[in-house]
Design a protein around this motif. Sequence first.
Motif, short mmCIF file in Angstrom:
data_model
loop_
_atom_site.label_atom_id
_atom_site.label_comp_id
_atom_site.label_asym_id
_atom_site.label_seq_id
_atom_site.Cartn_x
_atom_site.Cartn_y
_atom_site.Cartn_z
N TRP A 20 0.82 -1.20 0.00
CA TRP A 20 0.00 0.00 0.00
C TRP A 20 0.86 1.25 0.00
O TRP A 20 2.05 1.21 0.28
CB TRP A 20 -0.98 0.00 1.16
CG TRP A 20 -0.42 0.33 2.51
CD1 TRP A 20 -0.40 1.55 3.11
CD2 TRP A 20 0.19 -0.57 3.43
NE1 TRP A 20 0.17 1.45 4.35
CE2 TRP A 20 0.54 0.16 4.58
CE3 TRP A 20 0.47 -1.93 3.41
CZ2 TRP A 20 1.16 -0.41 5.67
CZ3 TRP A 20 1.08 -2.50 4.50
CH2 TRP A 20 1.42 -1.74 5.61
N CYS A 21 0.21 2.36 -0.35
CA CYS A 21 0.86 3.66 -0.38
C CYS A 21 0.22 4.52 0.70
O CYS A 21 -0.94 4.94 0.54
CB CYS A 21 0.69 4.31 -1.75
SG CYS A 21 1.45 5.94 -1.87
N GLY A 26 -6.54 4.55 0.67
CA GLY A 26 -7.30 3.57 -0.09
C GLY A 26 -6.55 2.96 -1.27
O GLY A 26 -7.12 2.18 -2.02
N CYS A 27 -5.28 3.26 -1.40
CA CYS A 27 -4.48 2.74 -2.52
C CYS A 27 -3.65 1.55 -2.02
O CYS A 27 -2.62 1.72 -1.38
CB CYS A 27 -3.58 3.83 -3.08
SG CYS A 27 -2.78 3.36 -4.61
N TYR A 28 -4.15 0.36 -2.32
CA TYR A 28 -3.48 -0.86 -1.85
C TYR A 28 -3.74 -2.00 -2.82
O TYR A 28 -4.64 -1.94 -3.66
CB TYR A 28 -3.95 -1.23 -0.44
CG TYR A 28 -5.44 -1.46 -0.35
CD1 TYR A 28 -5.98 -2.71 -0.58
CD2 TYR A 28 -6.29 -0.41 -0.05
CE1 TYR A 28 -7.35 -2.92 -0.51
CE2 TYR A 28 -7.66 -0.61 0.03
CZ TYR A 28 -8.18 -1.86 -0.21
OH TYR A 28 -9.53 -2.07 -0.14
N THR A 29 -2.96 -3.06 -2.70
CA THR A 29 -3.09 -4.23 -3.56
C THR A 29 -2.34 -5.38 -2.92
O THR A 29 -1.83 -5.27 -1.81
CB THR A 29 -2.58 -3.93 -4.98
OG1 THR A 29 -2.90 -5.01 -5.85
CG2 THR A 29 -1.07 -3.69 -4.99
N ASP A 30 -2.22 -6.48 -3.65
CA ASP A 30 -1.44 -7.61 -3.16
C ASP A 30 -0.82 -8.33 -4.35
O ASP A 30 -1.00 -7.94 -5.49
CB ASP A 30 -2.30 -8.56 -2.33
CG ASP A 30 -3.44 -9.18 -3.12
OD1 ASP A 30 -3.55 -8.93 -4.33
OD2 ASP A 30 -4.21 -9.93 -2.53
N GLU A 36 5.43 -8.99 -7.97
CA GLU A 36 4.06 -8.84 -8.45
C GLU A 36 3.31 -7.79 -7.64
O GLU A 36 2.59 -6.96 -8.19
CB GLU A 36 3.33 -10.17 -8.38
CG GLU A 36 1.90 -10.10 -8.88
CD GLU A 36 1.16 -11.42 -8.78
OE1 GLU A 36 0.17 -11.57 -9.53
OE2 GLU A 36 1.55 -12.29 -7.98
N ALA A 37 3.49 -7.80 -6.33
CA ALA A 37 2.84 -6.81 -5.47
C ALA A 37 3.32 -5.41 -5.82
O ALA A 37 2.52 -4.46 -5.89
CB ALA A 37 3.12 -7.11 -4.00
N ASP A 43 0.63 0.07 -10.67
CA ASP A 43 -0.59 0.25 -11.48
C ASP A 43 -1.69 0.93 -10.66
O ASP A 43 -2.37 1.83 -11.16
CB ASP A 43 -1.09 -1.10 -12.00
CG ASP A 43 -0.20 -1.71 -13.05
OD1 ASP A 43 0.62 -0.99 -13.66
OD2 ASP A 43 -0.31 -2.94 -13.27
N ALA A 44 -1.86 0.50 -9.41
CA ALA A 44 -2.90 1.09 -8.56
C ALA A 44 -2.63 2.56 -8.30
O ALA A 44 -3.56 3.39 -8.34
CB ALA A 44 -2.98 0.33 -7.23
N ILE A 45 -1.38 2.92 -8.06
CA ILE A 45 -1.02 4.33 -7.84
C ILE A 45 -1.29 5.14 -9.10
O ILE A 45 -1.83 6.24 -9.04
CB ILE A 45 0.46 4.45 -7.39
CG1 ILE A 45 0.61 3.91 -5.97
CG2 ILE A 45 0.93 5.90 -7.49
CD1 ILE A 45 2.06 3.79 -5.50
N HIS A 46 -0.92 4.60 -10.25
CA HIS A 46 -1.15 5.30 -11.53
C HIS A 46 -2.64 5.62 -11.70
O HIS A 46 -3.02 6.76 -12.02
CB HIS A 46 -0.63 4.44 -12.68
CG HIS A 46 -0.69 5.12 -13.99
ND1 HIS A 46 -1.74 4.99 -14.85
CD2 HIS A 46 0.19 5.98 -14.59
CE1 HIS A 46 -1.52 5.72 -15.93
NE2 HIS A 46 -0.35 6.32 -15.79
#
Length: 74
Positions: A20-21, A26-30, A36-37, A43-46
């Motif tokens: 996450w950032c 709300g900018c997070y992923t796995d 890969e994360a 991509d999520a930040i972009h």
Amino acid sequence: MKTYHFAVVIEKDEDGYYAWCPQLQGCYTDGDTYEEALDNLRDAIHLHIEDRVAAGETIVDTKNVNLALIEVAV
């Protein structure tokens, strides 16, 4: 094209890696792997930035980051 700098956090958990950032709520992923994360988070930040810019919001560029690991006994 503007380039931004963000601090990110990537933690290993039982399912892979969670990323996450902190600067972008709300900018997070796995991902299954660290790489890969990290790619998924990029991509999520972009996408997050594109949405905020489209909404007329200001994006603050990170200039300095301090990271500390502390121990707390309970």
